[in-house]
Motif scaffolding. Structure first.
Motif, PDB file in Angstrom:
ATOM      1  N   ASP A   1       0.845  -1.204   0.000  1.00  0.00           N
ATOM      2  CA  ASP A   1       0.000   0.000   0.000  1.00  0.00           C
ATOM      3  C   ASP A   1       0.879   1.252   0.000  1.00  0.00           C
ATOM      4  OD1 ASP A   1      -2.568   1.299   0.102  1.00  0.00           O
ATOM      5  OD2 ASP A   1      -2.066   1.890   2.153  1.00  0.00           O
ATOM      6  N   ILE A   2       0.393   2.284  -0.676  1.00  0.00           N
ATOM      7  CA  ILE A   2       1.024   3.613  -0.657  1.00  0.00           C
ATOM      8  C   ILE A   2      -0.092   4.627  -0.502  1.00  0.00           C
ATOM      9  CG2 ILE A   2       2.373   5.316  -1.958  1.00  0.00           C
ATOM     10  CD1 ILE A   2       3.505   2.940  -3.574  1.00  0.00           C
ATOM     11  N   ASP A   3       0.030   5.488   0.487  1.00  0.00           N
ATOM     12  CA  ASP A   3      -0.989   6.525   0.715  1.00  0.00           C
ATOM     13  C   ASP A   3      -0.280   7.874   0.787  1.00  0.00           C
ATOM     14  OD1 ASP A   3      -2.951   8.281   1.666  1.00  0.00           O
ATOM     15  OD2 ASP A   3      -3.966   6.685   2.779  1.00  0.00           O
ATOM     16  N   ARG A   4      -0.347   8.619  -0.323  1.00  0.00           N
ATOM     17  CA  ARG A   4       0.363   9.907  -0.363  1.00  0.00           C
ATOM     18  C   ARG A   4      -0.310  10.931   0.552  1.00  0.00           C
ATOM     19  NH1 ARG A   4       0.916  14.409  -3.835  1.00  0.00           N
ATOM     20  NH2 ARG A   4      -0.738  13.713  -5.232  1.00  0.00           N
ATOM     21  N   ASP A   5      -1.627  10.809   0.746  1.00  0.00           N
ATOM     22  CA  ASP A   5      -2.338  11.764   1.602  1.00  0.00           C
ATOM     23  C   ASP A   5      -1.844  11.697   3.039  1.00  0.00           C
ATOM     24  OD1 ASP A   5      -3.838  12.614  -0.558  1.00  0.00           O
ATOM     25  OD2 ASP A   5      -5.449  11.173  -0.186  1.00  0.00           O
ATOM     26  N   THR A   6      -1.604  10.469   3.524  1.00  0.00           N
ATOM     27  CA  THR A   6      -1.128  10.313   4.908  1.00  0.00           C
ATOM     28  C   THR A   6       0.392  10.172   4.971  1.00  0.00           C
ATOM     29  OG1 THR A   6      -1.435   7.909   4.803  1.00  0.00           O
ATOM     30  CG2 THR A   6      -3.281   9.230   5.615  1.00  0.00           C
ATOM     31  N   GLY A   7       1.036  10.060   3.777  1.00  0.00           N
ATOM     32  CA  GLY A   7       2.489   9.929   3.737  1.00  0.00           C
ATOM     33  C   GLY A   7       2.983   8.622   4.306  1.00  0.00           C
ATOM     34  N   THR A   8       2.254   7.523   4.026  1.00  0.00           N
ATOM     35  CA  THR A   8       2.624   6.230   4.602  1.00  0.00           C
ATOM     36  C   THR A   8       2.721   5.154   3.517  1.00  0.00           C
ATOM     37  OG1 THR A   8       0.303   5.708   5.048  1.00  0.00           O
ATOM     38  CG2 THR A   8       1.569   6.734   6.833  1.00  0.00           C
ATOM     39  N   ILE A   9       3.442   4.094   3.852  1.00  0.00           N
ATOM     40  CA  ILE A   9       3.530   2.912   2.997  1.00  0.00           C
ATOM     41  C   ILE A   9       3.360   1.669   3.860  1.00  0.00           C
ATOM     42  CG2 ILE A   9       5.079   3.974   1.301  1.00  0.00           C
ATOM     43  CD1 ILE A   9       7.404   2.453   2.608  1.00  0.00           C
ATOM     44  N   ALA A  10       3.042   0.547   3.204  1.00  0.00           N
ATOM     45  CA  ALA A  10       2.940  -0.726   3.899  1.00  0.00           C
ATOM     46  C   ALA A  10       3.687  -1.778   3.099  1.00  0.00           C
ATOM     47  CB  ALA A  10       1.479  -1.133   4.083  1.00  0.00           C
ATOM     48  N   LEU A  11       4.389  -2.664   3.821  1.00  0.00           N
ATOM     49  CA  LEU A  11       5.133  -3.760   3.204  1.00  0.00           C
ATOM     50  C   LEU A  11       4.569  -5.090   3.674  1.00  0.00           C
ATOM     51  CD1 LEU A  11       8.871  -2.632   3.614  1.00  0.00           C
ATOM     52  CD2 LEU A  11       7.317  -2.156   1.736  1.00  0.00           C
ATOM     53  N   ASP A  12       4.714  -6.100   2.818  1.00  0.00           N
ATOM     54  CA  ASP A  12       4.276  -7.448   3.153  1.00  0.00           C
ATOM     55  C   ASP A  12       5.285  -8.113   4.089  1.00  0.00           C
ATOM     56  OD1 ASP A  12       2.611  -9.601   3.113  1.00  0.00           O
ATOM     57  OD2 ASP A  12       3.126 -10.277   1.096  1.00  0.00           O
ATOM     58  N   GLU A  13       4.882  -9.248   4.662  1.00  0.00           N
ATOM     59  CA  GLU A  13       5.748 -10.000   5.575  1.00  0.00           C
ATOM     60  C   GLU A  13       7.068 -10.367   4.912  1.00  0.00           C
ATOM     61  OE1 GLU A  13       5.651 -14.243   8.044  1.00  0.00           O
ATOM     62  OE2 GLU A  13       3.893 -13.552   6.941  1.00  0.00           O
ATOM     63  N   MET A  14       8.158 -10.235   5.647  1.00  0.00           N
ATOM     64  CA  MET A  14       9.478 -10.549   5.118  1.00  0.00           C
ATOM     65  C   MET A  14       9.677 -12.044   4.951  1.00  0.00           C
ATOM     66  SD  MET A  14      12.473  -8.148   6.673  1.00  0.00           S
ATOM     67  CE  MET A  14      11.717  -7.694   8.214  1.00  0.00           C
ATOM     68  N   ILE A  15      10.419 -12.408   3.916  1.00  0.00           N
ATOM     69  CA  ILE A  15      10.816 -13.789   3.684  1.00  0.00           C
ATOM     70  C   ILE A  15      12.343 -13.825   3.630  1.00  0.00           C
ATOM     71  CG2 ILE A  15      10.641 -15.761   2.120  1.00  0.00           C
ATOM     72  CD1 ILE A  15       8.127 -14.428   0.948  1.00  0.00           C
ATOM     73  N   PRO A  16      13.017 -14.630   4.486  1.00  0.00           N
ATOM     74  CA  PRO A  16      12.448 -15.366   5.607  1.00  0.00           C
ATOM     75  C   PRO A  16      12.014 -14.430   6.733  1.00  0.00           C
ATOM     76  CG  PRO A  16      14.815 -15.841   5.346  1.00  0.00           C
ATOM     77  CD  PRO A  16      14.455 -14.860   4.318  1.00  0.00           C
ATOM     78  N   ARG A  17      11.110 -14.931   7.552  1.00  0.00           N
ATOM     79  CA  ARG A  17      10.477 -14.069   8.546  1.00  0.00           C
ATOM     80  C   ARG A  17      11.405 -13.703   9.705  1.00  0.00           C
ATOM     81  NH1 ARG A  17       4.528 -15.209  11.251  1.00  0.00           N
ATOM     82  NH2 ARG A  17       4.712 -13.764  12.976  1.00  0.00           N
ATOM     83  N   ASP A  18      12.516 -14.433   9.859  1.00  0.00           N
ATOM     84  CA  ASP A  18      13.381 -14.121  11.007  1.00  0.00           C
ATOM     85  C   ASP A  18      14.021 -12.736  10.892  1.00  0.00           C
ATOM     86  OD1 ASP A  18      15.068 -14.805   8.955  1.00  0.00           O
ATOM     87  OD2 ASP A  18      16.237 -16.269  10.073  1.00  0.00           O
ATOM     88  N   GLY A  19      13.894 -12.077   9.707  1.00  0.00           N
ATOM     89  CA  GLY A  19      14.359 -10.708   9.592  1.00  0.00           C
ATOM     90  C   GLY A  19      13.553  -9.745  10.431  1.00  0.00           C
ATOM     91  N   GLU A  20      12.387 -10.218  10.871  1.00  0.00           N
ATOM     92  CA  GLU A  20      11.498  -9.375  11.668  1.00  0.00           C
ATOM     93  C   GLU A  20      12.122  -8.964  12.998  1.00  0.00           C
ATOM     94  OE1 GLU A  20       7.348 -10.476  13.031  1.00  0.00           O
ATOM     95  OE2 GLU A  20       7.043 -10.261  10.873  1.00  0.00           O
ATOM     96  N   ARG A  21      12.987  -9.839  13.516  1.00  0.00           N
ATOM     97  CA  ARG A  21      13.579  -9.497  14.822  1.00  0.00           C
ATOM     98  C   ARG A  21      14.516  -8.293  14.709  1.00  0.00           C
ATOM     99  NH1 ARG A  21      16.584 -14.159  13.372  1.00  0.00           N
ATOM    100  NH2 ARG A  21      18.842 -13.914  13.548  1.00  0.00           N
ATOM    101  N   PHE A  22      15.161  -8.114  13.539  1.00  0.00           N
ATOM    102  CA  PHE A  22      16.009  -6.936  13.335  1.00  0.00           C
ATOM    103  C   PHE A  22      15.132  -5.694  13.208  1.00  0.00           C
ATOM    104  CE2 PHE A  22      18.454 -10.334  10.878  1.00  0.00           C
ATOM    105  CZ  PHE A  22      19.145 -10.748  12.006  1.00  0.00           C
ATOM    106  N   LEU A  23      13.975  -5.878  12.543  1.00  0.00           N
ATOM    107  CA  LEU A  23      13.025  -4.780  12.394  1.00  0.00           C
ATOM    108  C   LEU A  23      12.495  -4.354  13.762  1.00  0.00           C
ATOM    109  CD1 LEU A  23      11.521  -3.192  10.096  1.00  0.00           C
ATOM    110  CD2 LEU A  23       9.688  -4.854  10.350  1.00  0.00           C
ATOM    111  N   ALA A  24      12.134  -5.342  14.565  1.00  0.00           N
ATOM    112  CA  ALA A  24      11.600  -5.069  15.906  1.00  0.00           C
ATOM    113  C   ALA A  24      12.630  -4.385  16.795  1.00  0.00           C
ATOM    114  CB  ALA A  24      11.123  -6.366  16.555  1.00  0.00           C
ATOM    115  N   ALA A  25      13.918  -4.667  16.552  1.00  0.00           N
ATOM    116  CA  ALA A  25      14.987  -4.064  17.352  1.00  0.00           C
ATOM    117  C   ALA A  25      15.317  -2.651  16.886  1.00  0.00           C
ATOM    118  CB  ALA A  25      16.237  -4.935  17.286  1.00  0.00           C
ATOM    119  N   GLY A  26      14.635  -2.205  15.809  1.00  0.00           N
ATOM    120  CA  GLY A  26      14.841  -0.843  15.326  1.00  0.00           C
ATOM    121  C   GLY A  26      16.084  -0.658  14.485  1.00  0.00           C
TER     122      GLY A  26
END
Length: 249
Positions: free
Chosen positions: A54-79
């Motif tokens: 998703d891309i919403d220019r009005d709100t200035g936001t984007i959305a991404l699908d789940e990462m493959i492999p999903r263990d990359g999520e822990r790096f995302l969660a750690a900021g």
């Protein structure tokens, strides 16, 4: 003799897009074409795949699908900051994400939500004619290496001087890893087989037709193989121009 390059095909210097209109328009290319994104976290070598959802220019936001492999999520969660890179018709579209994304789960579907990038690098990198093969003329290919348990047999769909797109029957996506170099790629070209290492840059399983599509970049090609590829691209380019000329009458 077999140089398929022209002035029009020459790579352009990268541009930095800074206006929300330009950024949203170019990210929408990736979204609408369902082009895969490669995510790399700073100081980490592993690559992860995702897609813009998703891309919403009005709100200035984007959305991404789940990462493959999903263990990359822990790096995302750690900021941890990361880079996002996508390719659309030979154009590299990339940006840095330093303010993180929010992990969300809606009805069992995981995704990530964050701000529209403030800067996007737009780089026309294709420096060669990319030739698509006719269905009746698809070239047989094999891919193997230390990281593969078996030889992968497929078809060559299109090719340029720097890489090619491949098709494999069934779902082989679980056996392949983005960013991995496979030491032995063999293509049965009309005038003889070529063999070279390749790096996997794109991977997508299309469930409706039970087919896996892959994009590879030629890796450390020898001069001999480079000449073989250029000869094949030149041959396809010449045929395409001849057919285009025939269509004018």
């Amino acid at each position: 003799m077999f140089n398929a390059l022209s002035a029009e095909d020459a790579p352009q210097p990268p541009k930095v897009l800074t206006t929300p209109l330009e950024i949203a328009a170019n990210l929408r290319l990736l979204l609408d074409s369902h082009d895969p994104l490669i995510i790399t976290f700073h100081e980490r070598t592993q690559r992860f795949q995702s897609y813009l959802t998703d891309i919403d220019r009005d709100t200035g936001t984007i959305a991404l699908d789940e990462m493959i492999p999903r263990d990359g999520e822990r790096f995302l969660a750690a900021g941890e900051p990361f880079r996002v890179e996508g390719f659309h018709d030979g154009v590299r579209i990339a940006w840095e994400c330093t303010d993180g994304l929010t992990i969300e789960d809606h009805d069992g579907h995981r995704g990530y939500h964050g701000n529209l990038p403030t800067e996007v690098v737009y780089h026309q990198r294709r420096n060669a004619f990319r030739a698509a093969l006719k269905l009746a003329q698809l070239v047989n290919v094999q891919m193997s290496g230390d990281k593969l348990k078996t030889v992968m047999n497929g078809k060559l769909l299109d090719v340029s001087a720097t890489g090619c797109k491949l098709r494999f029957d069934g779902d082989i996506s679980g056996s392949l890893q983005l960013g991995q170099v496979y030491e032995r790629f063999v293509a049965a070209l009309p005038f003889g087989s070529m063999t070279t290492p390749v790096e996997l840059r794109y991977l997508h399983f299309e469930e409706k037709i039970n087919t896996t599509f892959a994009g590879v970049r030629f890796h450390n090609m020898s001069g001999l193989v480079q000449r073989q590829v250029e000869r094949f691209v030149y041959q396809l380019q010449r045929e395409a121009r001849r057919f285009d000329k025939d269509d004018d009458f």
